[in-house]
Design a protein around this motif. Structure first.
Motif, PDB file in Angstrom:
ATOM      1  N   SER A  68      37.678 -25.880  10.783  1.00 56.14           N
ATOM      2  CA  SER A  68      38.562 -25.790   9.623  1.00 56.14           C
ATOM      3  C   SER A  68      39.956 -26.026  10.163  1.00 56.14           C
ATOM      4  O   SER A  68      40.286 -25.559  11.257  1.00 56.14           O
ATOM      5  N   LYS A  69      40.788 -26.713   9.417  1.00 55.83           N
ATOM      6  CA  LYS A  69      42.090 -27.039   9.979  1.00 55.83           C
ATOM      7  C   LYS A  69      43.191 -27.059   8.931  1.00 55.83           C
ATOM      8  O   LYS A  69      42.933 -27.282   7.745  1.00 55.83           O
ATOM      9  N   HIS A  70      44.379 -26.775   9.398  1.00 56.67           N
ATOM     10  CA  HIS A  70      45.607 -26.925   8.630  1.00 56.67           C
ATOM     11  C   HIS A  70      46.445 -27.901   9.445  1.00 56.67           C
ATOM     12  O   HIS A  70      46.937 -27.563  10.525  1.00 56.67           O
ATOM     13  N   GLU A  71      46.548 -29.113   8.966  1.00 55.64           N
ATOM     14  CA  GLU A  71      47.123 -30.246   9.696  1.00 55.64           C
ATOM     15  C   GLU A  71      48.357 -29.870  10.520  1.00 55.64           C
ATOM     16  O   GLU A  71      49.331 -29.349   9.992  1.00 55.64           O
ATOM     17  N   ASN A  72      48.283 -30.139  11.813  1.00 60.23           N
ATOM     18  CA  ASN A  72      49.356 -29.954  12.786  1.00 60.23           C
ATOM     19  C   ASN A  72      49.785 -28.501  12.999  1.00 60.23           C
ATOM     20  O   ASN A  72      50.758 -28.250  13.693  1.00 60.23           O
ATOM     21  N   GLU A  73      49.064 -27.535  12.395  1.00 61.07           N
ATOM     22  CA  GLU A  73      49.444 -26.132  12.543  1.00 61.07           C
ATOM     23  C   GLU A  73      48.346 -25.255  13.133  1.00 61.07           C
ATOM     24  O   GLU A  73      48.624 -24.388  13.957  1.00 61.07           O
ATOM     25  N   MET A  74      47.090 -25.466  12.698  1.00 57.90           N
ATOM     26  CA  MET A  74      46.031 -24.546  13.103  1.00 57.90           C
ATOM     27  C   MET A  74      44.661 -25.209  13.031  1.00 57.90           C
ATOM     28  O   MET A  74      44.415 -26.039  12.165  1.00 57.90           O
ATOM     29  N   ILE A  75      43.794 -24.819  13.962  1.00 57.94           N
ATOM     30  CA  ILE A  75      42.382 -25.195  13.926  1.00 57.94           C
ATOM     31  C   ILE A  75      41.573 -23.919  14.130  1.00 57.94           C
ATOM     32  O   ILE A  75      41.839 -23.150  15.048  1.00 57.94           O
ATOM     33  N   ASN A  76      40.599 -23.700  13.262  1.00 57.37           N
ATOM     34  CA  ASN A  76      39.659 -22.586  13.418  1.00 57.37           C
ATOM     35  C   ASN A  76      38.312 -23.201  13.763  1.00 57.37           C
ATOM     36  O   ASN A  76      37.767 -23.979  12.980  1.00 57.37           O
ATOM     37  N   ILE A  77      37.804 -22.859  14.934  1.00 57.55           N
ATOM     38  CA  ILE A  77      36.505 -23.369  15.366  1.00 57.55           C
ATOM     39  C   ILE A  77      35.476 -22.275  15.165  1.00 57.55           C
ATOM     40  O   ILE A  77      35.612 -21.175  15.700  1.00 57.55           O
ATOM     41  N   HIS A  78      34.461 -22.566  14.365  1.00 54.67           N
ATOM     42  CA  HIS A  78      33.330 -21.653  14.196  1.00 54.67           C
ATOM     43  C   HIS A  78      32.138 -22.346  14.843  1.00 54.67           C
ATOM     44  O   HIS A  78      31.507 -23.209  14.247  1.00 54.67           O
TER      45      HIS A  78
END
Length: 191
Positions: A68-78
């Motif tokens: 899941s990602k918020h462009e250029n700010e955060m990535i959540n890897i499940h």
């Protein structure tokens, strides 16, 4: 002499990155902050984000399902890592635990923050599991408890295997990003 030099180099490199470790309550950062920040001088948040996305794309079979990602700010890897670490050997056959986890990467210009990973479960096959802490199990149960109720280590070997896997995984992300994606399972890119 070569072995000693290799061990020293490995120790230095292992300590140069994040050291998350298992505790009776789950995974914690060694410094107690709950995250580690890595400096990448001269790289924008956009470039760091792109490199992290490339890591996910190359590491996972179905990257869109685990990220899941918020462009250029955060990535959540499940993610789910099958056969992540050795639990025991039964009649000479290695038995591994898988790990179901979440890890969040946050990006700013010149920096990546990796939040303390959350481990959702660590199944051993279909019937057993590795637990951080809990009551004693029946002798016939194949599950593993890492810590006693009082917080003392119950199974040091499995605990070390989990901590080693976790360090290798997090350090692999950082190495990949530092080396612009050339450090994990890549062949000669000059084709």
């Amino acid at each position: 002499m070569k072995k000693i030099l290799l061990l020293v180099l490995l120790a230095i490199s292992a300590n140069s990155y994040a050291q998350f470790k298992a505790s009776p309550n789950g995974i914690v950062s060694e410094d107690g902050k709950g995250y580690y920040v890595f400096d990448f001088e001269g790289l924008s948040s956009e470039e760091l984000y792109k490199r992290a996305v490339n890591f996910v794309m190359s590491y996972y079979k179905n990257p869109d399902k685990v990220m899941s990602k918020h462009e250029n700010e955060m990535i959540n890897i499940h993610g789910i890592e099958s056969d992540a670490f050795l639990v025991r050997k039964t009649l000479g056959v290695p038995i591994y635990a898988s790990v179901n986890y979440n890890i969040i990467l946050r990006f700013k210009d010149g920096k990546i923050r990796i939040d303390t990973p959350v481990i959702n479960s660590m199944p051993i096959g279909t019937d057993n599991e590795v637990y951080f802490s809990g009551p004693s199990l029946l002798k016939t149960d194949g599950s593993v408890i890492l810590f006693k109720k009082d917080g003392k280590v119950r199974n040091e070997k499995v605990l070390n295997n989990l901590n080693n896997w976790l360090s290798e995984y997090v350090n692999g992300i950082i190495d990949y990003i530092k080396n612009e994606g050339n450090s994990i399972d890549t062949k000669d890119n000059d084709w």
